[in-house]
Enzyme design. Sequence first.
Site, mmCIF file in Angstrom:
data_model
loop_
_atom_site.group_PDB
_atom_site.id
_atom_site.type_symbol
_atom_site.label_atom_id
_atom_site.label_comp_id
_atom_site.label_asym_id
_atom_site.label_seq_id
_atom_site.Cartn_x
_atom_site.Cartn_y
_atom_site.Cartn_z
ATOM 1 N N TRP A 1 -9.744 7.244 -7.985
ATOM 2 C CA TRP A 1 -10.956 7.483 -8.789
ATOM 3 C C TRP A 1 -10.792 6.974 -10.209
ATOM 4 O O TRP A 1 -11.700 6.378 -10.790
ATOM 5 C CB TRP A 1 -11.357 8.970 -8.764
ATOM 6 N N ASN B 1 -11.010 2.130 2.947
ATOM 7 C CA ASN B 1 -10.616 1.941 1.544
ATOM 8 C C ASN B 1 -11.596 1.071 0.749
ATOM 9 O O ASN B 1 -11.950 1.381 -0.388
ATOM 10 C CB ASN B 1 -9.216 1.334 1.469
ATOM 11 N N GLU C 1 0.845 -1.211 0.000
ATOM 12 C CA GLU C 1 0.000 0.000 0.000
ATOM 13 C C GLU C 1 0.870 1.248 0.000
ATOM 14 O O GLU C 1 0.552 2.256 -0.633
ATOM 15 C CB GLU C 1 -0.947 0.015 1.206
ATOM 16 N N TRP D 1 1.790 1.719 -3.487
ATOM 17 C CA TRP D 1 0.722 2.337 -4.304
ATOM 18 C C TRP D 1 0.782 3.862 -4.169
ATOM 19 O O TRP D 1 0.625 4.600 -5.138
ATOM 20 C CB TRP D 1 -0.663 1.865 -3.844
ATOM 21 N N TRP E 1 -16.560 10.556 -12.906
ATOM 22 C CA TRP E 1 -15.722 10.301 -11.732
ATOM 23 C C TRP E 1 -15.143 11.581 -11.146
ATOM 24 O O TRP E 1 -14.856 11.657 -9.955
ATOM 25 C CB TRP E 1 -14.578 9.334 -12.098
ATOM 26 N N TRP F 1 -21.490 10.524 -19.912
ATOM 27 C CA TRP F 1 -22.036 10.412 -18.557
ATOM 28 C C TRP F 1 -23.451 10.981 -18.510
ATOM 29 O O TRP F 1 -23.769 11.920 -19.249
ATOM 30 C CB TRP F 1 -21.166 11.196 -17.571
HETATM 31 P P1 FAD Z 1 -3.598 1.699 5.257
HETATM 32 O O1 FAD Z 1 -4.352 0.561 4.713
HETATM 33 O O2 FAD Z 1 -3.048 1.581 6.614
HETATM 34 O O3 FAD Z 1 -2.406 1.978 4.224
HETATM 35 C C1 FAD Z 1 -1.172 2.613 4.602
HETATM 36 C C2 FAD Z 1 -0.940 3.859 3.794
HETATM 37 O O4 FAD Z 1 -0.728 3.545 2.435
HETATM 38 C C3 FAD Z 1 -2.092 4.844 3.819
HETATM 39 O O5 FAD Z 1 -2.065 5.638 4.976
HETATM 40 C C4 FAD Z 1 -1.867 5.617 2.536
HETATM 41 O O6 FAD Z 1 -0.908 6.626 2.698
HETATM 42 C C5 FAD Z 1 -1.285 4.565 1.615
HETATM 43 N N1 FAD Z 1 -2.304 3.947 0.765
HETATM 44 C C6 FAD Z 1 -3.111 2.917 1.085
HETATM 45 N N2 FAD Z 1 -3.881 2.576 0.039
HETATM 46 C C7 FAD Z 1 -3.557 3.401 -0.961
HETATM 47 C C8 FAD Z 1 -3.991 3.548 -2.302
HETATM 48 N N3 FAD Z 1 -4.915 2.740 -2.851
HETATM 49 N N4 FAD Z 1 -3.452 4.536 -3.043
HETATM 50 C C9 FAD Z 1 -2.502 5.345 -2.536
HETATM 51 N N5 FAD Z 1 -2.048 5.254 -1.281
HETATM 52 C C10 FAD Z 1 -2.549 4.295 -0.503
HETATM 53 N N6 FAD Z 1 -5.708 7.859 -0.039
HETATM 54 C C11 FAD Z 1 -5.270 9.027 0.403
HETATM 55 O O7 FAD Z 1 -4.290 9.074 1.169
HETATM 56 N N7 FAD Z 1 -5.882 10.204 0.029
HETATM 57 C C12 FAD Z 1 -6.959 10.220 -0.803
HETATM 58 O O8 FAD Z 1 -7.465 11.293 -1.130
HETATM 59 C C13 FAD Z 1 -7.453 8.973 -1.272
HETATM 60 N N8 FAD Z 1 -8.561 8.922 -2.074
HETATM 61 C C14 FAD Z 1 -9.010 7.698 -2.533
HETATM 62 C C15 FAD Z 1 -10.099 7.666 -3.409
HETATM 63 C C16 FAD Z 1 -10.568 6.447 -3.897
HETATM 64 C C17 FAD Z 1 -11.745 6.417 -4.846
HETATM 65 C C18 FAD Z 1 -9.936 5.253 -3.507
HETATM 66 C C19 FAD Z 1 -10.423 3.932 -4.021
HETATM 67 C C20 FAD Z 1 -8.843 5.272 -2.654
HETATM 68 C C21 FAD Z 1 -8.361 6.494 -2.153
HETATM 69 N N9 FAD Z 1 -7.242 6.559 -1.279
HETATM 70 C C22 FAD Z 1 -6.785 7.779 -0.860
HETATM 71 C C23 FAD Z 1 -6.484 5.342 -0.925
HETATM 72 C C24 FAD Z 1 -6.928 4.639 0.380
HETATM 73 O O9 FAD Z 1 -8.310 4.480 0.397
HETATM 74 C C25 FAD Z 1 -6.469 5.376 1.633
HETATM 75 O O10 FAD Z 1 -5.097 5.712 1.552
HETATM 76 C C26 FAD Z 1 -6.686 4.510 2.877
HETATM 77 O O11 FAD Z 1 -8.044 4.166 3.018
HETATM 78 C C27 FAD Z 1 -6.216 5.260 4.099
HETATM 79 O O12 FAD Z 1 -6.414 4.516 5.257
HETATM 80 P P2 FAD Z 1 -5.204 3.978 6.105
HETATM 81 O O13 FAD Z 1 -4.256 5.078 6.395
HETATM 82 O O14 FAD Z 1 -5.775 3.222 7.244
HETATM 83 O O15 FAD Z 1 -4.501 2.986 5.069
#
Ligand code: FAD
Length: 467
Positions: free
Chosen positions: A391, A350, A284, A287, A368, A315
């Site tokens: 997105w 997420n 993650e 990512w 989107w 759309w």
């Molecule tokens: P954890 O699961 O603990 O992950 C650890 C860290 O990894 C996160 O804190 C984050 O920095 C990073 N991370 C995790 N998943 C992703 C991912 N898919 N893409 C990029 N980084 C990731 N994340 C954001 O930080 N800001 C946003 O604005 C954002 N918008 C999103 C919009 C959509 C439609 C989707 C599907 C995902 C989005 N995410 C976003 C990614 C993800 O949902 C969040 O980072 C995550 O839910 C944060 O929770 P956590 O810190 O407990 O994550």
Amino acid sequence: MSDLILFWHRRDLRVSDNVGLAAARRQTPKVVGVFCLDPQILEKDDVAPARVTYLIGCLEELQRRYLEAGGNLLILRDEPHRAIPRLATDLNAQAVYWNSDVEPYAKARDQAVEQALKTQGIAVVTHWDQLLHGPGKILTKSNNEPYTVFTPFWKNWISQKKAQPLPTLVGLQNLSDEEKLAASQAGEIVLPAPKNLGYFWENKLPLTPGETAAQERLIQFSDAKISTYGEQRDLPAIAGTSGLSAAHKFGAIGIRTVWQVSQEAYERCRSDEERKNVQTWQQELCWREFYQHALYFFPWLAENPYREEFKNFPWDDSEEYFQAWCAGKTGYPIVDAAMRQLNEIGWMHNRCRMIVASFLTKDLLINWQWGEKYFMQKLCDGDLSANNGGWQWSASCGLDPKPLRIFNPAAQTQKFDPEADYIREWLPELRSVDTEYLVTGKIPPLEGERCHYPQPIVDHKIQQKSF
Ligand code: FAD
Ligand code: FO1
């Protein structure tokens, strides 16, 4: 010229493990921190009150940390290309240091500030801090180009050596009375409360602001949750993820520290299963870097889909459906629970981000970019690269080459919220409805207070065919 160095903070709101700040401190104990409240960012219509509240909370702790280190963090409120060179000149600084960022606005802003400083004969020193591997460090082996697919990026990224955390800022020299006067003449202000910037947020935040809370959260997560992350991360009723996203967005924690803690957890694992779970979390983090590299190399992604064929997608863009989605009133319990969570705490799990994004684009046939903006208006962790990447992934118009993804809300609920605990938590009007109805989404007519819950606004079976 004095030996004073101005360190400009933007999204690196900490004194520990900060590449640019540690480099400045190696040069001199006379490092002065500055943060510039930027009207170009704060007056945009996509800034979430929860995010500004988190930001200001981080700045409060950062100011305290500077004082404890013997120095000062100054706050300005003006366009950076005016405010930063003016302060640097008035303090007679020899150089301004900052950490680079991938966002298109950041690149243009930094170039303008750099030009103004250089005109005044003040040196500029920049570093990459917010990524384990900065842009240009992870390129395709065949022809040295940025990756557009995640898996090969991940393989390359994980194989590269990661840097160690940097020392915490200590032993600064305070400003002299003369310098304090110069700073106030250059526009130094007292840190305002969010409400004085026009942002009101009364609810709890998903993470306490500041570097202390981020470090504590990281340790709690690595002690208690990281080794089961892979199994729990998709269950929105459980706090099985780190909740560190706002800290990552604003740099309340250093990424090298995060990596080191995850590696230590990896080494403590007692089974392949546990090791796999830790690596899923590290993926993650990757990512996050993948999307930042993508935005850096393809800045047009901020405004356009990666896939050409989506540029003119027809759309429906129904305003009425969009309002129902925003308010959590679509009649689809998992979608509505998730949107209420977003509206109430400025954060969404997420799994649910993917569900509501699929629903907006593939069931409601809404662009989107409407959803992307709404997320930015609400999320405490709202970040251009991660949000735009998420997105575009959900709308199937982004970098990922996988076939069309359409999430069935009921199937997603049965798999990831089988007891409907998450739905009940965020939809109080459905608390006493039987689990079977909640997970199938087929809710019989309700009575009393609960009758306000709407019937489904569209039929998933019909809608998904039109995408
Ligand atoms: P954890 O699961 O603990 O992950 C650890 C860290 O990894 C996160 O804190 C984050 O920095 C990073 N991370 C995790 N998943 C992703 C991912 N898919 N893409 C990029 N980084 C990731 N994340 C954001 O930080 N800001 C946003 O604005 C954002 N918008 C999103 C919009 C959509 C439609 C989707 C599907 C995902 C989005 N995410 C976003 C990614 C993800 O949902 C969040 O980072 C995550 O839910 C944060 O929770 P956590 O810190 O407990 O994550
Ligand atoms: N950075 C700043 O330097 N000044 C600000 O006033 C500021 C406000 C802000 C509000 C919301 C948000 O999501 C980020 C904010 N940031 C601010 C950080 C911003 O992400 C970075 O400055 C980027 O480099 C801008 O592209």
